[in-house]
Design a protein around this motif. Structure first.
Motif, short mmCIF file in Angstrom:
data_model
loop_
_atom_site.label_atom_id
_atom_site.label_comp_id
_atom_site.label_asym_id
_atom_site.label_seq_id
_atom_site.Cartn_x
_atom_site.Cartn_y
_atom_site.Cartn_z
N UNK A 92 0.80 -1.22 0.00
CA UNK A 92 0.00 0.00 0.00
C UNK A 92 0.83 1.28 0.00
N UNK A 93 2.14 1.14 -0.04
CA UNK A 93 3.00 2.32 -0.05
C UNK A 93 3.56 2.55 -1.45
N UNK A 94 3.98 3.80 -1.72
CA UNK A 94 4.55 4.13 -3.02
C UNK A 94 5.68 5.12 -2.85
N UNK A 95 6.50 5.27 -3.88
CA UNK A 95 7.59 6.24 -3.88
C UNK A 95 6.99 7.62 -3.62
N UNK A 96 7.61 8.37 -2.70
CA UNK A 96 7.13 9.70 -2.35
C UNK A 96 6.33 9.74 -1.06
#
Length: 118
Positions: A92-96
């Motif tokens: 559920x996480x992404x770059x940024x």
């Protein structure tokens, strides 16, 4: 049993209980200040660090983080890649994304053990 024998038996029993209680409460030979320091160290190690995800690589079980100083490792702010204790931590996480994380030195490998979006 006569009263003298009973009295002597009770007194010996009480003396034995007192000795046991004294031994239990006596911390001689234990440096309690070191034990308290260990508790403080354990608490410090659990302090989450703020960072921003710069890279996600679930296949290799790594995450890139631009992070603040990591107090428990005495590490200054920088950007680096860490191993993940579990690749599912990045679900559920992404770059940024701004995150809080906990990193430990496991056998010389800096490993993220907790990771959550802020």
């Amino acid at each position: 049993m006569n009263y003298k024998t009973l009295t002597l038996t009770l007194l010996l029993g009480l003396a034995s209980l007192q000795a046991q209680a004294k031994m239990t409460m006596n911390h001689e030979g234990h440096d309690m200040s070191q034990m308290e320091g260990m508790d403080m160290q354990a608490m410090e190690e659990r302090v989450m660090t703020k960072g921003v995800i710069t890279r996600l690589d679930q296949a290799s079980g790594k995450v890139g983080l631009k992070h603040e100083a990591i107090e428990n490792l005495k590490m200054p702010p920088m950007t680096m890649v860490f191993l993940l204790a579990d690749p599912a931590l990045t679900k559920g996480l992404k770059v940024g994304d701004v995150v809080s994380f906990l990193v430990e030195n496991r056998a010389g490998k800096l490993t993220v053990t907790q990771l959550q979006k802020r």
